[in-house]
Enzyme design. Sequence first.
Site, short mmCIF file in Angstrom:
data_model
loop_
_atom_site.label_atom_id
_atom_site.label_comp_id
_atom_site.label_asym_id
_atom_site.label_seq_id
_atom_site.Cartn_x
_atom_site.Cartn_y
_atom_site.Cartn_z
N ASP A 173 -9.36 -3.68 -19.46
CA ASP A 173 -9.65 -4.60 -20.56
C ASP A 173 -8.36 -4.88 -21.33
O ASP A 173 -7.81 -4.00 -21.98
CB ASP A 173 -10.69 -3.96 -21.48
CG ASP A 173 -10.98 -4.78 -22.72
OD1 ASP A 173 -10.44 -5.90 -22.85
OD2 ASP A 173 -11.73 -4.30 -23.59
N HIS A 220 0.81 -1.22 0.00
CA HIS A 220 0.00 0.00 0.00
C HIS A 220 0.85 1.28 0.00
O HIS A 220 0.35 2.35 -0.38
CB HIS A 220 -0.94 0.00 1.20
CG HIS A 220 -2.31 0.52 0.90
ND1 HIS A 220 -2.54 1.63 0.09
CD2 HIS A 220 -3.54 0.09 1.29
CE1 HIS A 220 -3.84 1.85 0.02
NE2 HIS A 220 -4.47 0.93 0.71
#
Length: 446
Positions: free
Chosen positions: A378, A159
């Site tokens: 995508d 993180h």
Amino acid sequence: MEVCASETALVFPSRPPFEHDHVLPLSHLDTDRNLHVSFRYVRAYTSTAASNHPSDPFRVISAALSDALVYYYPFTGSLRRRSDDRLELFCAAGKAVPFVRAAADCSLESVNYLDEPDRHFVEQLVPDPRPEEGLVTPFVLQLTVFACGGYCLGASIHHAMCDGLGATQFFNAVAELARGASRISVEPVWERGSFLGPREPPRVEVPFEEVLCFEKGSSPYGKSSEAVARECFHVRDGCLDRYKALLLEKSGVSFTTFEALGAFLWRARVKASGVPCHEKVKFAYSINIRKLVKPPLPLGYWGNGCVPMYVQLSAKELIENPIWETAKLIKKSKSNATDEYARSFIDFQELNYEKGITAGKGVSGFTDWRHLGHSTVDFGWGGPVTVLPLSRHLLGSVEPCFFLPYSSAKAGNKDGFKVLITLPENALHAFRQEMEKFTNEQFGLP
């Protein structure tokens, strides 16, 4: 349902991104102790067979990743601790990102497109480095191909490197290149200390000491050894609408889904967990400050760009107060999200970091993943049908709660969304009873 890893490839930048080893500084948001963890999640994609795109996702994504790492080479670096215990990123030539190739002996449909997966199975789909491994190798990927031809991409990201929005920016860059682009459309911006560094001199105009704690030498997530369980609960649109309408009728205030449902879930969790009445409990969530700070962060900034927000009550107040009063507090807390709040949080970290800042006890972390853009990634065969978080630690909470959309692969199941809850195993039964009341529209309103 077994997952078998066949190899771990090392993916290098397609050309050297720099000449000399160097250190990149992190912002005070990046080095917040509550973010000294890896966040893990998985995207599931249906079959690649019906596309004119090349059908080997591992090869396509590896090549695109290699090109993207020229721009995002910090992902090949290693985090290390400075003398003041803050993290910094060391970048050395010849480093790479590990990319695991694996196969599952079942179809995506047979595991419900990961919509409500078996925990043991889904844990095999995402790398899970130990804390020190996560520093040395802050970014690890795994691609698992299913027997049906579908696949999933699991990621473990420290993180301190970025938040979910920064990670999505990176994955969208990889996806652009995988679809044939010659370069990425959004150039990454580092400059962590410049944009989100402390003021000179630092000043704190927000009373963070009322909700944050000083616990030098301890980990924010090292407090509990209780066994925990994860379970999905379904929230139907009609039921939610009637609940929000009742809150409006009782309070005269219109609440968002996050405010209204968050208040109900927070109370249900604390009640189910049997927290002593006098103990303080906290509702924690984060707010994106990229456009709130002055000046706004540039488009390509991919570091942590959120600050934590807190609502604090005693367990007795939370359970006995009207639920709309709790929802009001959550709504009111959002108005605190200003440039001054963000700058004060950064300055609070500057002045008190060595004291060991944590969120303390009794933290319930909430986050809404329904509109974060995770589904835009995508690689050439269409976007993911499911995005599932596996993180066990969030905002100082060891029991995070996620609002999640249903899998888009299940066309007939579009009513509402699901809530992924993590709770101690011994509290789960009582929590189920609270959620049954909600489903049956027994909202507990006087």
